[in-house]
Each structure stands twice: as structure tokens, then as C-alpha cells.
Design a protein around this motif. Structure first.
Motif, PDB file in Angstrom:
ATOM      1  N   ILE A   5       0.859  -1.188   0.000  1.00 47.08           N
ATOM      2  CA  ILE A   5       0.000   0.000   0.000  1.00 47.08           C
ATOM      3  C   ILE A   5       0.894   1.237   0.000  1.00 47.08           C
ATOM      4  O   ILE A   5       1.765   1.388   0.869  1.00 47.08           O
ATOM      5  CB  ILE A   5      -0.937  -0.018   1.223  1.00 47.08           C
ATOM      6  CG1 ILE A   5      -1.980  -1.137   1.049  1.00 47.08           C
ATOM      7  CG2 ILE A   5      -1.605   1.337   1.417  1.00 47.08           C
ATOM      8  CD1 ILE A   5      -2.870  -1.333   2.251  1.00 47.08           C
ATOM      9  N   ASN A   7       1.323   5.369   0.005  1.00 42.81           N
ATOM     10  CA  ASN A   7       0.692   6.648   0.338  1.00 42.81           C
ATOM     11  C   ASN A   7       1.777   7.645   0.711  1.00 42.81           C
ATOM     12  O   ASN A   7       2.842   7.262   1.202  1.00 42.81           O
ATOM     13  CB  ASN A   7      -0.288   6.476   1.512  1.00 42.81           C
ATOM     14  CG  ASN A   7      -1.255   7.641   1.647  1.00 42.81           C
ATOM     15  OD1 ASN A   7      -2.185   7.759   0.862  1.00 42.81           O
ATOM     16  ND2 ASN A   7      -1.044   8.494   2.626  1.00 42.81           N
ATOM     17  N   ALA A  15      -6.529  10.424   3.907  1.00 40.22           N
ATOM     18  CA  ALA A  15      -6.080   9.306   3.069  1.00 40.22           C
ATOM     19  C   ALA A  15      -5.082   8.439   3.823  1.00 40.22           C
ATOM     20  O   ALA A  15      -5.126   7.203   3.735  1.00 40.22           O
ATOM     21  CB  ALA A  15      -5.473   9.827   1.775  1.00 40.22           C
ATOM     22  N   ALA A  19      -5.586   4.573   4.602  1.00 49.40           N
ATOM     23  CA  ALA A  19      -4.613   3.597   4.122  1.00 49.40           C
ATOM     24  C   ALA A  19      -4.042   2.781   5.269  1.00 49.40           C
ATOM     25  O   ALA A  19      -3.853   1.561   5.156  1.00 49.40           O
ATOM     26  CB  ALA A  19      -3.495   4.304   3.363  1.00 49.40           C
ATOM     27  N   HIS A 103      -0.822  -1.300  -4.451  1.00 47.78           N
ATOM     28  CA  HIS A 103      -2.065  -0.595  -4.145  1.00 47.78           C
ATOM     29  C   HIS A 103      -1.760   0.865  -3.826  1.00 47.78           C
ATOM     30  O   HIS A 103      -1.289   1.206  -2.740  1.00 47.78           O
ATOM     31  CB  HIS A 103      -2.772  -1.260  -2.955  1.00 47.78           C
ATOM     32  CG  HIS A 103      -4.151  -0.758  -2.715  1.00 47.78           C
ATOM     33  ND1 HIS A 103      -5.072  -1.439  -1.951  1.00 47.78           N
ATOM     34  CD2 HIS A 103      -4.795   0.356  -3.143  1.00 47.78           C
ATOM     35  CE1 HIS A 103      -6.207  -0.757  -1.920  1.00 47.78           C
ATOM     36  NE2 HIS A 103      -6.052   0.348  -2.627  1.00 47.78           N
ATOM     37  N   HIS A 105      -2.585   4.829  -3.106  1.00 47.30           N
ATOM     38  CA  HIS A 105      -3.604   5.658  -2.448  1.00 47.30           C
ATOM     39  C   HIS A 105      -3.322   7.116  -2.842  1.00 47.30           C
ATOM     40  O   HIS A 105      -3.276   7.434  -4.012  1.00 47.30           O
ATOM     41  CB  HIS A 105      -3.583   5.430  -0.932  1.00 47.30           C
ATOM     42  CG  HIS A 105      -4.270   4.167  -0.517  1.00 47.30           C
ATOM     43  ND1 HIS A 105      -5.504   4.134   0.106  1.00 47.30           N
ATOM     44  CD2 HIS A 105      -3.903   2.869  -0.682  1.00 47.30           C
ATOM     45  CE1 HIS A 105      -5.866   2.885   0.320  1.00 47.30           C
ATOM     46  NE2 HIS A 105      -4.904   2.096  -0.143  1.00 47.30           N
ATOM     47  N   TRP A 106      -3.123   8.009  -1.874  1.00 51.11           N
ATOM     48  CA  TRP A 106      -2.844   9.416  -2.172  1.00 51.11           C
ATOM     49  C   TRP A 106      -1.331   9.553  -2.313  1.00 51.11           C
ATOM     50  O   TRP A 106      -0.603   9.468  -1.323  1.00 51.11           O
ATOM     51  CB  TRP A 106      -3.380  10.312  -1.059  1.00 51.11           C
ATOM     52  CG  TRP A 106      -3.632  11.727  -1.462  1.00 51.11           C
ATOM     53  CD1 TRP A 106      -4.763  12.252  -2.015  1.00 51.11           C
ATOM     54  CD2 TRP A 106      -2.722  12.837  -1.318  1.00 51.11           C
ATOM     55  NE1 TRP A 106      -4.621  13.602  -2.224  1.00 51.11           N
ATOM     56  CE2 TRP A 106      -3.384  13.998  -1.814  1.00 51.11           C
ATOM     57  CE3 TRP A 106      -1.423  12.963  -0.841  1.00 51.11           C
ATOM     58  CZ2 TRP A 106      -2.792  15.247  -1.816  1.00 51.11           C
ATOM     59  CZ3 TRP A 106      -0.814  14.212  -0.845  1.00 51.11           C
ATOM     60  CH2 TRP A 106      -1.504  15.340  -1.322  1.00 51.11           C
ATOM     61  N   TRP A 129      -5.785   1.309  -7.410  1.00 54.72           N
ATOM     62  CA  TRP A 129      -5.579   2.717  -7.018  1.00 54.72           C
ATOM     63  C   TRP A 129      -6.852   3.226  -6.334  1.00 54.72           C
ATOM     64  O   TRP A 129      -7.872   3.435  -6.973  1.00 54.72           O
ATOM     65  CB  TRP A 129      -5.266   3.562  -8.249  1.00 54.72           C
ATOM     66  CG  TRP A 129      -4.727   4.939  -7.934  1.00 54.72           C
ATOM     67  CD1 TRP A 129      -4.796   5.598  -6.754  1.00 54.72           C
ATOM     68  CD2 TRP A 129      -4.025   5.805  -8.842  1.00 54.72           C
ATOM     69  NE1 TRP A 129      -4.185   6.832  -6.856  1.00 54.72           N
ATOM     70  CE2 TRP A 129      -3.714   6.981  -8.122  1.00 54.72           C
ATOM     71  CE3 TRP A 129      -3.654   5.705 -10.185  1.00 54.72           C
ATOM     72  CZ2 TRP A 129      -3.038   8.043  -8.709  1.00 54.72           C
ATOM     73  CZ3 TRP A 129      -2.983   6.773 -10.759  1.00 54.72           C
ATOM     74  CH2 TRP A 129      -2.673   7.918 -10.032  1.00 54.72           C
ATOM     75  N   THR A 130      -6.763   3.404  -5.017  1.00 58.84           N
ATOM     76  CA  THR A 130      -7.892   3.947  -4.267  1.00 58.84           C
ATOM     77  C   THR A 130      -7.886   5.463  -4.378  1.00 58.84           C
ATOM     78  O   THR A 130      -6.902   6.122  -4.022  1.00 58.84           O
ATOM     79  CB  THR A 130      -7.839   3.522  -2.794  1.00 58.84           C
ATOM     80  OG1 THR A 130      -8.066   2.112  -2.710  1.00 58.84           O
ATOM     81  CG2 THR A 130      -8.925   4.227  -1.987  1.00 58.84           C
ATOM     82  N   HIS A 132      -8.960   8.963  -3.190  1.00 57.63           N
ATOM     83  CA  HIS A 132      -9.458   9.709  -2.033  1.00 57.63           C
ATOM     84  C   HIS A 132      -9.982  11.079  -2.442  1.00 57.63           C
ATOM     85  O   HIS A 132     -10.554  11.809  -1.629  1.00 57.63           O
ATOM     86  CB  HIS A 132      -8.369   9.828  -0.978  1.00 57.63           C
ATOM     87  CG  HIS A 132      -7.982   8.503  -0.389  1.00 57.63           C
ATOM     88  ND1 HIS A 132      -8.701   7.897   0.610  1.00 57.63           N
ATOM     89  CD2 HIS A 132      -6.973   7.646  -0.715  1.00 57.63           C
ATOM     90  CE1 HIS A 132      -8.150   6.732   0.913  1.00 57.63           C
ATOM     91  NE2 HIS A 132      -7.094   6.556   0.124  1.00 57.63           N
ATOM     92  N   CYS A 191     -13.971   5.634  -2.763  1.00 58.12           N
ATOM     93  CA  CYS A 191     -14.430   5.348  -1.401  1.00 58.12           C
ATOM     94  C   CYS A 191     -15.916   5.604  -1.223  1.00 58.12           C
ATOM     95  O   CYS A 191     -16.510   5.171  -0.235  1.00 58.12           O
ATOM     96  CB  CYS A 191     -13.638   6.186  -0.406  1.00 58.12           C
ATOM     97  SG  CYS A 191     -11.868   5.860  -0.425  1.00 58.12           S
ATOM     98  N   ASN A 215     -13.961   3.193   3.090  1.00 54.06           N
ATOM     99  CA  ASN A 215     -12.852   3.088   4.021  1.00 54.06           C
ATOM    100  C   ASN A 215     -13.242   2.179   5.181  1.00 54.06           C
ATOM    101  O   ASN A 215     -14.426   1.992   5.469  1.00 54.06           O
ATOM    102  CB  ASN A 215     -12.467   4.466   4.561  1.00 54.06           C
ATOM    103  CG  ASN A 215     -11.952   5.385   3.480  1.00 54.06           C
ATOM    104  OD1 ASN A 215     -11.371   4.944   2.498  1.00 54.06           O
ATOM    105  ND2 ASN A 215     -12.170   6.687   3.647  1.00 54.06           N
TER     106      ASN A 215
END
Length: 424
Positions: A5, A7, A15, A19, A103, A105-106, A129-130, A132, A191, A215
Motif C-alpha cells: 500500500i 501513500n 487518506a 490507508a 495498491h 492511495h494518495w 488505485w484507491t 481519495h 471510497c 474506508n
């Protein structure tokens, strides 16, 4: 299955919080997850920080300088946009090589550049890719300000001086993102259903998979406890009904404190009893600036990062109010509801997905201080409070618990491992 993950920060911002919670949730469910960050702040073994260096800070400053130049040396919007022209090549790290899933995130403000992301995609490892915010689906902005250009192609950006042009910074970054994604497949995750709908309209993400997974929150940490004892620990009054406002920076205009101030003025004018039995608790940086600004007594708690104390703040409160002007899926509403606190917020972003109107809280009309006041009054004086509190706890347990969210992600991970091509 091993998941990395990625970030920018370990703890700063929503975020990072999300995460980190996902990392814990996955590890608790049997998935081996590590979190890779630029800014490591704790000794958590599941979090790996980039090696400190002069160049790491320089990359952040270089991006800000380039943006500053394009803004004609004005500070306004300096941190509202990102161009991802500098970052870190994480593909050489052992954690990257060992991972089955990457993975994201931000990853802004000098964590990953578009070139770095291209290298990740060329590595052949499946990428999730999550989102936020909307940045992965636009050229440079995290908040569109109502602009719909991203549905066709970003240009004439409202954040740029003079409203930009057909070949402005946003148009050039849009072209670079298009090239980065050409022939590549990413499983994007929003999310909230609201953000999912927005992202699916982006021409940039056409042909990409866009899922919706909320989340996660640890309901063993954020849970109901004795209200009187929580107030005693925080030195808050036992004889008042407490309205809670939370923001990392209380003076952030986007968080809508001005609407809460107006709502309190209306409540104080229309309900004389509230002047005596109601107070406002403000949690966040610069909270003290509001000590004499509301029609009710204000208890400014300042910025707090100790989880146990934050849980106490929620449990000490009677209603949580988040009058934000833009939101995705606020962690704060989730946290308050997990502690059994009914919530009030505007109908914007994913807030109405969390708050079930007149069941576990009140969803007010957007930018309507009078309706916000009605919502606060409904929670404090009109609803079956015990039932609303129970409904809040149930909503979180059913939708946002670690177990529930981890299961959704495991299903997605298995899917992207099985195939690199997605059919919508």
C-alpha cells in the motif's frame, strides 16, 4: 498474497488514516500487507518509510516551484493542484519486488511522479488505485469546483490565472496522464458511490475499472463508552449538550465552520433554553480562534493525535456536525457514528451515503444554515436519541468494519491477479 500500500504520509490527512486502517484490516484478515510512505512517523513494523534524503525534500519543493510559476507567483491554489512532475522510483525497493499487488492511495506532493507510476505499470504487477479525491480522474485538480471538462479533456483550468487556455498546464498534464494509461489497466476504487459516479464520467479513465469500496474503521477502538467519564477526562461540562466540530485545521473554509456559526446563531435566537444548556466543542488546529465567535460557549481542544483522546471526544459529544462544502467519505462521520453519536452534514459527496436521514442523523440541504440548525435541533431535542445512536453503530458495523472492507478488497485483489484485463 502480499500487498504493498503506497501513500505519501503515514498519519497526516484522511487518506493516510484510511490507508493505515486498511493495512491493519488486511493483516488481521490474513493478507500480508505493508504500507510504503514518504513520511514515516511511527515505529510501526508494517509501515516502511523512504530513506531520508535531500533529494526527497527537493522533489517536493521543485513541484511546488513549478506550480508557483504557472500561478504567476501567487500563493492562491498553490496546494490545490498537483502536476506529479517529481517523485520516487519505488520499483527498485525490496518491498515492491516482493509484492503481488501494488495498491496506490494518495501519492501526491513528491511521493510519485507520472513517470514513476508509468514504471510501476510497466513492471507488470497488478495495480489497484484507491481514489481519495478526483485527482486520478482529472489533470491537476483534487476538487473540480463544478468544472466538467474532465468528462472530455481538461483545459481552461479554473485554478490557473485567467482561467487558463486550450493548451494550459492542465491540458499538458492531461495528455501526459493519457499517455501513461494508454494500453494499461488499473483497478480504480472510489471510497464513495458519489466519487465512483464522478470518476466513471472521466474521459481519462474510459475503459478502466472503477469499483466502490468504503474506508475501514476499527470498531474495537471507535466504540461507545460512558459519556460522563469521557467528559470528566476531557474536563468538559456534565450539564450541557455538546455539539462537536472536527477538522484537522478548524479554520479550513471548506469545512464550513461559518455555516455552523450561523446555525448556532439561529438556534440561540429561536430556542432561548439552548443558550443555557448547549455548548460547542471544536477539535483541530486553530480551534482557539472560535472561542468567542459562536452564540454558545466554545471548548477549544486544539489539535489532537492520540486515538484514545479522540475517541473520548466523540463519546463526550451529543451530536457531530460536519458542514463541509465538499467531501468524499469522511472518516470523522464514520468515527462519530461508531461511537454512537448521531451526525449532521450537508448533502454533498458521500455524506448522505453515511448518514441515513432521520435514522442515525440528519442530512441538510447544501449550504443551508437554517436546515443545518434544524438537523442539530432534531438530534438534540426531537429524535429518539437512543435509537438514533444504536442505528449509527449498526450502520458502521455493517458497512465499514475492518472485516467487511477487507473482504471486499480481497475479492478485488483476487480478480486483478487472475487477469490484467477488465471488462466493464
Amino acid at each position: 498474497m502480499k500487498v504493498l500500500i503506497v501513500n505519501t504520509s503515514e498519519r497526516a490527512g484522511g487518506a493516510a488514516l484510511a490507508a493505515g486502517r486498511l493495512t491493519d484490516a488486511l493483516n488481521n484478515s490474513g493478507v500480508k500487507a505493508k504500507m510504503l510512505v514518504r513520511d514515516k512517523e511511527t515505529d510501526q513494523l508494517t509501515v516502511v518509510g523512504l530513506r531520508p534524503s535531500f533529494w526527497r525534500q527537493w522533489k517536493f519543493l521543485w513541484e511546488r516551484w513549478c506550480i508557483f510559476c504557472h500561478l504567476h507567483f501567487r500563493r492562491k491554489h498553490l496546494f490545490d493542484i498537483d502536476i506529479a512532475n517529481a517523485g520516487n522510483d519505488i520499483t527498485r525497493l525490496r518491498e515492491f519486488r516482493e509484492a503481488d499487488i501494488i495498491h496506490l492511495h494518495w501519492v501526491n506532493q513528491g511521493m510519485l511522479s507520472l513517470t514513476n507510476i508509468s514504471r510501476i505499470l510497466r513492471s507488470g504487477k497488478p495495480v489497484v488505485w484507491t481514489m481519495h479525491d478526483i485527482w486520478p480522474a482529472t489533470a491537476i485538480c483534487h476538487l473540480t469546483l463544478g468544472c466538467k471538462n474532465y468528462k472530455t479533456a481538461c483545459r481552461r483550468c479554473r485554478y490557473l490565472p485567467g482561467g487558463g487556455s486550450d493548451n494550459d498546464l492542465s491540458a499538458r498534464i492531461w495528455a501526459r496522464k493519457q499517455q501513461m494509461l494508454k494500453g494499461k489497466h488499473i483497478a480504480f476504487v472510489a471510497c464513495s458511490k458519489w466519487l465512483q459516479g464522478e470518476a466513471r464520467q472521466s474521459a481519462l479513465l474510459r475503459g478502466q475499472k472503477v469499483e466502490c469500496i468504503p474506508n475501514a474503521i476499527d470498531t474495537h477502538v471507535f466504540r461507545r463508552s460512558d459519556k460522563q467519564q469521557a467528559r470528566q477526562r476531557l474536563q468538559l461540562p456534565q450539564d450541557k449538550r455538546l455539539i462537536l466540530f472536527v477538522s484537522q485545521r478548524a479554520t479550513n473554509v471548506n469545512k464550513g465552520m461559518s455555516y455552523l456559526m450561523e446555525a448556532c446563531r439561529l438556534l440561540a435566537a429561536e430556542h432561548a433554553d439552548m443558550r443555557e444548556n448547549t455548548a460547542v466543542v471544536v477539535l483541530g488546529g486553530h480551534a482557539e480562534e472560535y472561542e468567542n465567535q459562536l452564540d454558545f460557549p466554545v471548548y477549544a481542544l486544539g489539535y489532537v493525535n492520540q486515538t484514545a483522546r479522540i475517541v473520548d471526544v466523540y463519546n463526550a459529544s451529543d451530536v457531530f456536525v460536519l458542514p463541509s462544502l465538499s467531501e468524499n467519505l469522511p472518516n470523522t462521520i464514520m468515527e462519530a457514528m461508531a461511537c454512537g453519536v448521531p451526525c449532521v452534514g450537508f448533502r454533498v459527496g458521500g455524506i448522505s451515503e453515511e448518514i441515513d436521514h432521520l435514522k442515525n442523523g440528519y442530512v441538510a440541504a447544501y449550504r443551508d444554515a437554517a436546515d443545518l440548525a434544524s438537523g442539530i435541533r432534531w438530534v438534540l431535542s426531537e429524535c429518539d436519541y437512543d435509537e438514533a445512536s444504536k442505528q449509527a453503530v449498526r450502520k458502521v458495523a455493517h458497512n465499514y468494519s475492518q472485516q467487511t472492507v477487507a473482504l471486499h478488497y480481497e475479492e478485488l485483489y483476487n480478480e486483478v491477479l487472475a487477469t490484467k484485463h477488465f471488462k466493464l
